[in-house]
Design an enzyme around this catalytic site. Sequence first.
Site, short mmCIF file in Angstrom:
data_model
loop_
_atom_site.label_atom_id
_atom_site.label_comp_id
_atom_site.label_asym_id
_atom_site.label_seq_id
_atom_site.Cartn_x
_atom_site.Cartn_y
_atom_site.Cartn_z
N GLY A 262 79.14 -21.75 -5.97
CA GLY A 262 78.63 -20.48 -6.48
C GLY A 262 79.45 -19.32 -5.97
N GLY B 27 78.73 -15.89 -6.78
CA GLY B 27 78.09 -14.58 -6.92
C GLY B 27 78.21 -13.87 -5.58
N LEU B 28 77.42 -12.85 -5.38
CA LEU B 28 77.53 -12.08 -4.13
C LEU B 28 77.31 -12.97 -2.91
CD1 LEU B 28 75.72 -8.71 -4.92
CD2 LEU B 28 78.10 -9.34 -5.22
N HIS C 50 60.05 -8.32 -14.66
CA HIS C 50 60.48 -6.91 -14.56
C HIS C 50 59.79 -6.13 -15.67
CE1 HIS C 50 63.01 -3.37 -14.39
NE2 HIS C 50 63.60 -3.83 -13.32
N SER D 133 67.30 -0.95 -16.08
CA SER D 133 67.13 -0.95 -14.62
C SER D 133 66.06 0.03 -14.14
CB SER D 133 68.47 -0.59 -13.99
OG SER D 133 68.30 -0.27 -12.65
N ARG E 60 57.32 -3.93 -8.96
CA ARG E 60 57.44 -4.50 -10.29
C ARG E 60 56.25 -5.33 -10.74
NH1 ARG E 60 63.79 -6.01 -9.49
NH2 ARG E 60 64.45 -3.84 -9.63
N GLU F 166 69.98 -15.82 -4.42
CA GLU F 166 68.74 -15.97 -5.17
C GLU F 166 68.23 -17.40 -5.13
OE1 GLU F 166 68.56 -13.93 -8.96
OE2 GLU F 166 66.75 -15.01 -9.53
N ARG G 13 59.72 -9.15 -4.97
CA ARG G 13 60.93 -8.50 -4.45
C ARG G 13 60.96 -7.03 -4.83
NH1 ARG G 13 65.93 -7.14 -6.66
NH2 ARG G 13 65.75 -8.38 -8.55
N SER H 146 67.77 -7.36 -3.69
CA SER H 146 68.35 -8.68 -3.92
C SER H 146 69.83 -8.71 -3.59
CB SER H 146 68.14 -9.12 -5.36
OG SER H 146 68.86 -10.30 -5.58
C1 LIG Z 1 69.94 -7.63 -15.33
C2 LIG Z 1 69.75 -7.74 -13.86
C3 LIG Z 1 69.88 -6.62 -13.07
C4 LIG Z 1 69.72 -6.70 -11.69
N1 LIG Z 1 69.85 -5.57 -10.95
C5 LIG Z 1 69.72 -5.65 -9.61
C6 LIG Z 1 69.89 -4.50 -8.80
O1 LIG Z 1 70.15 -3.40 -9.29
N2 LIG Z 1 69.75 -4.62 -7.48
C7 LIG Z 1 69.47 -5.80 -6.89
O2 LIG Z 1 69.39 -5.85 -5.68
N3 LIG Z 1 69.33 -6.92 -7.63
C8 LIG Z 1 69.44 -6.88 -8.97
N4 LIG Z 1 69.27 -8.00 -9.72
C9 LIG Z 1 69.13 -9.31 -9.07
C10 LIG Z 1 70.50 -9.81 -8.60
O3 LIG Z 1 71.48 -9.45 -9.53
C11 LIG Z 1 70.59 -11.31 -8.43
O4 LIG Z 1 69.47 -11.78 -7.77
C12 LIG Z 1 71.83 -11.66 -7.62
O5 LIG Z 1 72.96 -11.13 -8.23
C13 LIG Z 1 71.98 -13.13 -7.41
O6 LIG Z 1 73.22 -13.37 -6.77
P1 LIG Z 1 73.64 -14.79 -6.26
O7 LIG Z 1 74.90 -14.63 -5.50
O8 LIG Z 1 72.51 -15.44 -5.57
O9 LIG Z 1 73.88 -15.66 -7.55
P2 LIG Z 1 74.64 -15.38 -8.93
O10 LIG Z 1 75.32 -14.09 -8.98
O11 LIG Z 1 73.69 -15.74 -9.98
O12 LIG Z 1 75.79 -16.44 -8.88
C14 LIG Z 1 75.55 -17.82 -8.96
C15 LIG Z 1 76.86 -18.52 -8.86
O13 LIG Z 1 76.63 -19.91 -8.80
C16 LIG Z 1 77.40 -20.57 -9.74
N5 LIG Z 1 76.66 -21.76 -10.17
C17 LIG Z 1 75.39 -21.85 -10.62
N6 LIG Z 1 75.08 -23.11 -10.92
C18 LIG Z 1 76.18 -23.84 -10.67
C19 LIG Z 1 76.51 -25.21 -10.80
N7 LIG Z 1 75.63 -26.09 -11.26
N8 LIG Z 1 77.75 -25.61 -10.46
C20 LIG Z 1 78.66 -24.73 -10.00
N9 LIG Z 1 78.40 -23.42 -9.85
C21 LIG Z 1 77.19 -22.99 -10.18
C22 LIG Z 1 77.64 -19.58 -10.85
O14 LIG Z 1 78.79 -19.88 -11.56
C23 LIG Z 1 77.79 -18.30 -10.04
O15 LIG Z 1 79.10 -18.18 -9.58
C24 LIG Z 1 69.40 -7.93 -11.11
C25 LIG Z 1 69.27 -9.06 -11.89
C26 LIG Z 1 69.40 -8.96 -13.27
C27 LIG Z 1 69.15 -10.16 -14.10
#
Ligand SMILES: Cc1cc2nc3c(=O)[nH]c(=O)nc-3n(C[C@H](O)[C@H](O)[C@H](O)COP(=O)(O)OP(=O)(O)OC[C@H]3O[C@@H](n4cnc5c(N)ncnc54)[C@H](O)[C@@H]3O)c2cc1C
Lengths: 261, 693
Positions: free
Chosen positions: B22, B24-25, B261, B275, B322, B433, B443, B448
């Site tokens: 993964g 993401g952040l 939300h 948002s 929320r 997440e 939350r 997040s």
């Molecule tokens: C529209 C929207 C707006 C938001 N706005 C906010 C905000 O303003 N402030 C805030 O704090 N939070 C916000 N959130 C929540 C926040 O964006 C997410 O909770 C957060 O970005 C999750 O990050 P993460 O690093 O956990 O995972 P993600 O960013 O979801 O990344 C998951 C990673 O895992 C990888 N992955 C998943 N499954 C597999 C697999 N089977 N095999 C290999 N790789 C895989 C994906 O490719 C990706 O790279 C928002 C959410 C949404 C939906």
Amino acid sequence: MRPVKLKIKRQDGPRQPSYWQSFSVPWQPHMNVISALMEIQKRPVTEGGERVTPVVWECVCLEEVCGSCTMLVNGRVRQSCSAMVDALASNGETITLEPMTKFPVVRDLVVDRSRMFDDLKRVRAWIQIDGSHALGPGPRQSSENQEVAYPLSRCMTCGCCLEACPQIAKPGAESATARTARGDFVGAAAINQVRLFNMNPSGQMHAAERLDAVMGEGGVEDCGKAQNCAAVCPKEIPLVDSIAVVGRAATKRMLLGWLLK
Amino acid sequence: MGATSTSIRSQSGKVRRAIVVGGGLAGLTTVIKLCEAGVPVDVLSLVPVRRSHSVCAQGGINASVNTRGEGDSPQVHLEETIYGGDFLANQPPVKGMCDAAPNIVFMLDRMGVPFNRTPEGLLDFRRFGGTLFHRTAFAGATTGQQLLYALDEQVRRWETVDVEDDKGATIPGEKMVRKFEWWDFLSLVIDDAGLCRGIVAQDLKTMEVRAFPGDAVCLATGGPGILFGKSTNSVINTGTAASAAYQQGACYANGEFIQVHPTAIPGADKLRLISESVRGEGGRIWVPRDPKEQRSGRDVPENARDYFLEERYPAYGNLVPRDIASRELFRKCIHERRGIYNPRSNKNEDEVYLDVTHLPREVLKKKLAGVLEIYEKFAGEDPFTNPMRVFPAVHYSMGGLWVDFERTADGSVALGSPRNQATNIPGLYAAGECDYQYHGANRLGANSLLSCIWAGTIAGPAMVTYRKNLAKSSWDCPSSLFERAEKRDEKKFAAILAMEGDENAYALHDELAHVMLVDCTIERKNATLDAVLAKIEEIADRSKRLGVTDRATGKMNQGAQYVRHLRNMIVLARVIAQGARNRDESRGAHYKPEAPARDDAAWLRTTLALHQGEVDGAAAAVRFVREVDYPLLGAPVHATDAVDVSLVRPRPRKYEAADAANRASARPPEAGAQNAPAAAPTNPRTGNRANAR
Ligand SMILES: Cc1cc2nc3c(=O)[nH]c(=O)nc-3n(C[C@H](O)[C@H](O)[C@H](O)COP(=O)(O)OP(=O)(O)OC[C@H]3O[C@@H](n4cnc5c(N)ncnc54)[C@H](O)[C@@H]3O)c2cc1C
Ligand code: SF4
Ligand code: SF4
Ligand code: FES
């Protein structure tokens, strides 16, 4: 309910011949090209009633911020998630979908844009931080600076600008590394990153390295100033300005280099 | 401990890497922390990491920097987060996060995130839900994108850095980060002693199945929103990886807590988020007082509008948390039938107005452009002149893989402890997440992004310690261990390709999503949940009779991949629905009209779920437990479902009062609760009033 008609250019795998297929799916409110593709995925049957493999495409965010779903919609390069069916085919016209042509096709509408990520390496598109540990606040910056930097920073590596650029060649068989070595044009997106990082107070300290990366063959000089890139950029990034700014800085650096020789 | 335990190479000379699944952040932060400690990493992601779901986050990231002199502090941030989460979160990790938040935002700033600025050139902060303070740093209205890019850029830099051997010489051809993008995580490689030794994944371009050894593995795979069908989530958020790990023995916690939300745009493929920052900047929610009102929103005079959130919650107004806002909107539209008239459909729809037309266009452009553009593009209306039409949508999962933490005497987390972010499978970590740790039962907005980065910040060092003390490197395990795992998953994939049943995976997903959405989100009733559970079993059963739509081998095959994701979604759906059925109380996002009160005596505890039975969907059950025991580096670790409430004493949650969320700061907890917060911060009541809009 009136049908939505699609004509899709398909390709079974890398370097295989392409062919067209037509589909017709039921209309829904708020429909975009992606939801039409989702319907085909559920029921992969052509207009002629032939059962085929579902069309393969790429999408992630569905709100035009990740850049993944880029393709040619009615011949124009754009994100398919923000391509609304009612706007494209208000009278039931056929919508055509094709993969981008400047990147190798993986399958159907999916292309491999790794070269764009490689180019980010090539131009060193990052800030050279000392570490992620607590080192206090970053440098102060004016709102004016932020207002210039932020729009540049919205580039989602979608590839529209490369697709539209006459200086970018269609992919041959060689790898991205070979391509760079051959001196292919780096394209507007990466040049824009050079501008972005070179205007950051910390990024400035390494401006020369980034300029060096876009000087010489395949660099900013190769831009033919056709401005197609700016016209297609979905984030309306002022790419022409970026190219001009980086071009000027590169020229300056080159002259300086000669003087110092 | 062998002599090689701290060496960069295994006995056979291979570079000993850790694995992060993964990008993401959470994942990217973990990678950076590992690299900084000298540990080379393999990163796998379904999509190029720069396109991860984090890119969608709009509003911002919380940090109590108190630039406005409102009396905000990490202590108040902690209290509001705990209160907002209805006391279900363990408090030490939350304290660690809130204390670290200012430095996290500063770090991001140093990485070049173009945060909005004050006239003095400092970071600007805005208001978000569940607080009266300006605590949210933001980069226009695409904050998640900007944060993701900054971390992605740092990781790309590590992709260019050579691995050095123990004497400091570069190892040819080995870079600190190797990226595997377009790879799908399939399963964990677990050895006979129960240790996680690596993973198996599939290359989505060629469908090749391959095992990756890793001394420690971190899942940072995001949330499961797609399980509910249309949501605010990206299409790749199926929760497949967390589900697979759960089926291999990882504990899943608080699964029933799903955040809905309040404000999203209806759409055919996705419910796009508007948002909370829109309300943070002064956006107002209303419906016409008269449900028969047919004038367009902007023509409805002020006295004919019902600003129902502001009326009921005078202090927090449109920025109540929320769960509360979503229930209020739901009540207006579903129970009171007060949804607004829509001229396109010529009837009242389940929608309310979110209005920014009274705000200066300049401000909107500077601070909210990204979101308002989305509305304009997808709803086809101009939000500057017409109030937007919105309705609640599934958004976020508070629940996720259970992870541990090590508490310090002063009630924070012990940095570098191998227990932090550790799942109950030794060697397997989780962050972001996909973990359950920071948000309790609900939350708060903009927490997040913070929790993802914080979780990565402590997961990295935890993995470093784990790796250092590992008796035998995964890279020294017999290759047969990995070959076996590879074979097992190859066989499973072949079985999917051979499926010739009459069920369609996409249609089955629609069915699953429909019951989950309708009966397992805002309001939950036991009788209905029983029906949901029966439906899930039916779907699980039918999922054995799928017909795969694409039989392509050796090249990208999304149809077959989807079958796997669907099965994993079914398994998680069972965890969520059964957890909801069991929890007979209302807390945060989990609301039962039959049991509308919070019941701390019975339910102030973490839901801990273990998988029982067959892997892959059918004939499986959820086993709920009260304790987790696992061995870590040879020592047994014991944890229970009791919530650590030692820092902020539980009290009823009532946002009707002006300073509800941070009132505790004025009063030290009673005797019995450990570790009272050191000093009560300034009472914010006076400070914030000037800034309330
Ligand atoms: C529209 C929207 C707006 C938001 N706005 C906010 C905000 O303003 N402030 C805030 O704090 N939070 C916000 N959130 C929540 C926040 O964006 C997410 O909770 C957060 O970005 C999750 O990050 P993460 O690093 O956990 O995972 P993600 O960013 O979801 O990344 C998951 C990673 O895992 C990888 N992955 C998943 N499954 C597999 C697999 N089977 N095999 C290999 N790789 C895989 C994906 O490719 C990706 O790279 C928002 C959410 C949404 C939906
Ligand atoms: S202006 Fe330069 S970069 Fe842009 S399309 Fe033309 S040649 Fe390409
Ligand atoms: S500059 Fe614009 S067109 Fe080019 S990749 Fe970035 S967003 Fe796309
Ligand atoms: S799916 Fe992300 S831009 Fe279209």
